[in-house]
Design a protein around this motif. Structure first.
Motif, mmCIF file in Angstrom:
data_model
loop_
_atom_site.group_PDB
_atom_site.id
_atom_site.type_symbol
_atom_site.label_atom_id
_atom_site.label_comp_id
_atom_site.label_asym_id
_atom_site.label_seq_id
_atom_site.Cartn_x
_atom_site.Cartn_y
_atom_site.Cartn_z
ATOM 1 N N LEU A 53 7.216 -47.721 -9.934
ATOM 2 C CA LEU A 53 6.202 -46.675 -9.872
ATOM 3 C C LEU A 53 4.949 -47.228 -9.209
ATOM 4 C CD1 LEU A 53 6.357 -44.975 -13.402
ATOM 5 C CD2 LEU A 53 7.127 -44.017 -11.237
ATOM 6 N N SER A 54 4.249 -46.387 -8.476
ATOM 7 C CA SER A 54 3.000 -46.826 -7.860
ATOM 8 C C SER A 54 1.984 -47.164 -8.950
ATOM 9 C CB SER A 54 2.437 -45.724 -6.960
ATOM 10 O OG SER A 54 1.996 -44.627 -7.736
ATOM 11 N N PRO A 55 1.044 -48.067 -8.697
ATOM 12 C CA PRO A 55 0.073 -48.454 -9.726
ATOM 13 C C PRO A 55 -0.706 -47.286 -10.310
ATOM 14 C CG PRO A 55 -0.016 -49.984 -7.886
ATOM 15 C CD PRO A 55 0.901 -48.874 -7.469
ATOM 16 N N LEU A 64 -14.146 -46.900 -15.044
ATOM 17 C CA LEU A 64 -14.264 -48.339 -15.283
ATOM 18 C C LEU A 64 -13.346 -49.155 -14.379
ATOM 19 C CD1 LEU A 64 -14.567 -48.555 -19.168
ATOM 20 C CD2 LEU A 64 -16.228 -49.400 -17.505
ATOM 21 N N LEU A 65 -12.270 -48.553 -13.913
ATOM 22 C CA LEU A 65 -11.311 -49.292 -13.084
ATOM 23 C C LEU A 65 -11.953 -49.912 -11.839
ATOM 24 C CD1 LEU A 65 -8.130 -47.048 -13.287
ATOM 25 C CD2 LEU A 65 -8.329 -49.420 -14.037
ATOM 26 N N PRO A 66 -12.672 -49.128 -11.016
ATOM 27 C CA PRO A 66 -13.286 -49.758 -9.835
ATOM 28 C C PRO A 66 -14.338 -50.799 -10.193
ATOM 29 C CG PRO A 66 -14.007 -47.478 -10.065
ATOM 30 C CD PRO A 66 -12.878 -47.667 -11.028
ATOM 31 N N LEU A 67 -14.995 -50.633 -11.349
ATOM 32 C CA LEU A 67 -15.972 -51.646 -11.766
ATOM 33 C C LEU A 67 -15.272 -52.932 -12.190
ATOM 34 C CD1 LEU A 67 -18.551 -49.494 -13.753
ATOM 35 C CD2 LEU A 67 -18.791 -50.482 -11.477
ATOM 36 N N LEU A 70 -8.079 -54.041 -7.202
ATOM 37 C CA LEU A 70 -7.878 -52.732 -7.829
ATOM 38 C C LEU A 70 -6.438 -52.579 -8.319
ATOM 39 C CD1 LEU A 70 -9.132 -50.016 -8.583
ATOM 40 C CD2 LEU A 70 -8.510 -49.181 -6.308
ATOM 41 N N ILE A 71 -5.484 -53.070 -7.561
ATOM 42 C CA ILE A 71 -4.086 -53.041 -7.997
ATOM 43 C C ILE A 71 -3.917 -53.841 -9.282
ATOM 44 C CG2 ILE A 71 -1.725 -53.651 -7.379
ATOM 45 C CD1 ILE A 71 -2.934 -51.287 -5.813
ATOM 46 N N PHE A 72 -4.533 -55.027 -9.325
ATOM 47 C CA PHE A 72 -4.477 -55.843 -10.543
ATOM 48 C C PHE A 72 -5.123 -55.104 -11.707
ATOM 49 C CE2 PHE A 72 -6.258 -58.942 -13.475
ATOM 50 C CZ PHE A 72 -5.157 -59.748 -13.742
ATOM 51 N N ALA A 73 -6.240 -54.428 -11.457
ATOM 52 C CA ALA A 73 -6.931 -53.679 -12.511
ATOM 53 C C ALA A 73 -6.046 -52.558 -13.055
ATOM 54 C CB ALA A 73 -8.240 -53.106 -11.963
ATOM 55 N N LEU A 74 -5.357 -51.845 -12.178
ATOM 56 C CA LEU A 74 -4.487 -50.755 -12.618
ATOM 57 C C LEU A 74 -3.338 -51.273 -13.478
ATOM 58 C CD1 LEU A 74 -4.395 -48.754 -9.261
ATOM 59 C CD2 LEU A 74 -5.248 -47.867 -11.439
ATOM 60 N N HIS A 75 -2.698 -52.341 -13.046
ATOM 61 C CA HIS A 75 -1.594 -52.900 -13.832
ATOM 62 C C HIS A 75 -2.092 -53.479 -15.152
ATOM 63 C CE1 HIS A 75 0.906 -53.312 -9.921
ATOM 64 N NE2 HIS A 75 1.291 -52.258 -10.600
ATOM 65 N N ALA A 114 -2.917 -50.641 -17.487
ATOM 66 C CA ALA A 114 -1.682 -49.990 -17.929
ATOM 67 C C ALA A 114 -1.045 -50.771 -19.077
ATOM 68 C CB ALA A 114 -0.708 -49.863 -16.765
ATOM 69 N N PHE A 115 -1.041 -52.105 -18.977
ATOM 70 C CA PHE A 115 -0.492 -52.908 -20.070
ATOM 71 C C PHE A 115 -1.333 -52.743 -21.335
ATOM 72 C CE2 PHE A 115 -0.714 -56.735 -22.664
ATOM 73 C CZ PHE A 115 0.614 -56.843 -23.060
ATOM 74 N N VAL A 116 -2.651 -52.755 -21.207
ATOM 75 C CA VAL A 116 -3.518 -52.594 -22.376
ATOM 76 C C VAL A 116 -3.258 -51.250 -23.052
ATOM 77 C CG1 VAL A 116 -5.906 -52.388 -23.138
ATOM 78 C CG2 VAL A 116 -5.285 -54.162 -21.498
#
Length: 327
Positions: free
Chosen positions: A85-87, A221-224, A244-249, A252-254
């Motif tokens: 799935l896309s982030p 908060l994601l872009p920050l 940003l990709i790392f932030a999304l993943h 998602a885990f949290v």
């Protein structure tokens, strides 16, 4: 006419984009090369393919998300993206599930209201007792587990609680009364009206209002979070989109961990274990994605945690204030 079967024929040009067809699907947009008339079987099969494809992608994505920190980010940055799935979609699905669980589990239907009316009555009783017992009087209202404390020695608090109406309609009627010469200021009127609205909604209603706003807060908060990563790893020459990709993943885990924690309120050891896995997971993910030593990763992890905690608290207070103001 009702029993007539509809025929499906191949078409020379794609009906979606108009390009010449070479095979069963359009090489430009990917649409199947059939005419505009489709059978029910074709429609049902298409729907099943979509559901099955989504389920397979979801399973292929959730498993590494849960047990392989940083794996999905590295796969995406390396261009291996079709299997997962896309982030953004992953983040959306997991966060929606989390907030639905929070709304369902946090406050049951039988929960109490704030007990403002009880606070008002008990404050009147406390003030009467204070006439014979000078000094500070502590008034505390308890109703079905909801506790509100007021310091009855504060004159402004006393006047506010004593003058507090039973509901919003009574307060509005009092403020519109031409005989009332002591009307509230605009600021106090706004605060009192919102407080009475909160009283009417109760904890469950307020929780639902907050969970309506919380996803927006987290999305902002994601872009920050990605910007903090960009600053911390400034010398790594990584593009902002990679952070940003790392932030999304990571988020998602949290959300996935928090969802499991919310579903296990009667298992404190498992909840504690899940809570402990979050910082460990994020540290390992940073180590694998940014490929620095354990010492550098540890220092940057602590800097990121401190900065993000500060930003998160500010956003949380802003969201609570916005929820109260927009009731």
């Amino acid at each position: 006419m009702l029993g007539r079967k509809r025929q499906i024929h191949a078409v020379p040009n794609c009906l979606n984009c108009g390009e010449p067809i070479q095979g069963a699907y359009c090489y430009v947009c990917g649409q199947e090369a059939v005419d505009e008339t489709v059978s029910f079987r074709h429609l049902a099969g298409e729907a099943l393919d979509q559901v099955a494809g989504l389920d397979a992608k979801l399973l292929r994505t959730l498993l590494p998300l849960a047990v392989r920190p940083g794996f999905l980010t590295n796969e995406y940055n390396a261009g291996r993206r079709v299997r997962y799935l896309s982030p953004f979609r992953l983040y959306f699905y997991v966060s929606v599930i989390f907030f639905l669980i929070v709304t369902w589990k946090t406050v049951p239907e039988s929960s109490a209201t704030f007990g403002l009316e009880e606070a008002r009555l008990q404050t009147l009783q406390a003030l009467q007792k204070a006439k014979s017992q000078p000094g500070a009087v502590k008034t505390q209202t308890v109703k079905r587990g909801v506790v509100i404390g007021f310091n009855a020695s504060d004159a402004e608090t006393q006047r506010f609680l004593v003058s507090l109406p039973h509901d919003l309609s009574e307060y509005d009627a009092r403020q519109r009364d031409p005989k009332n010469l002591q009307k509230d200021s605009p600021g106090k009127r706004f605060f009192t009206r919102q407080l009475l609205k909160a009283q009417a909604l109760g904890p469950r209603g307020l929780t639902e209002k907050f969970t309506d706003n919380a996803p927006r807060m987290m999305f902002l908060l994601l872009p920050l979070f990605a910007l903090l990563l960009k600053i911390i790893y400034l010398r790594r020459n990584r593009l902002y989109i990679e952070h940003l990709i790392f932030a999304l993943h990571s988020h998602a885990f949290v959300f996935l961990a928090f969802s499991l924690m919310a579903l296990l309120p009667n298992a404190p050891p498992l909840v504690s274990l899940l809570a402990l896995t979050i910082p460990i997971y994020l540290f390992v993910a940073m180590k694998r994605v940014y490929r620095q030593s354990y010492l550098k990763t540890g220092v940057k992890f602590l800097l990121l945690a401190f900065a993000y905690a500060l930003v998160f608290c500010l956003f949380l207070l802003a969201t609570l204030a916005a929820t109260f103001a927009l009731i």
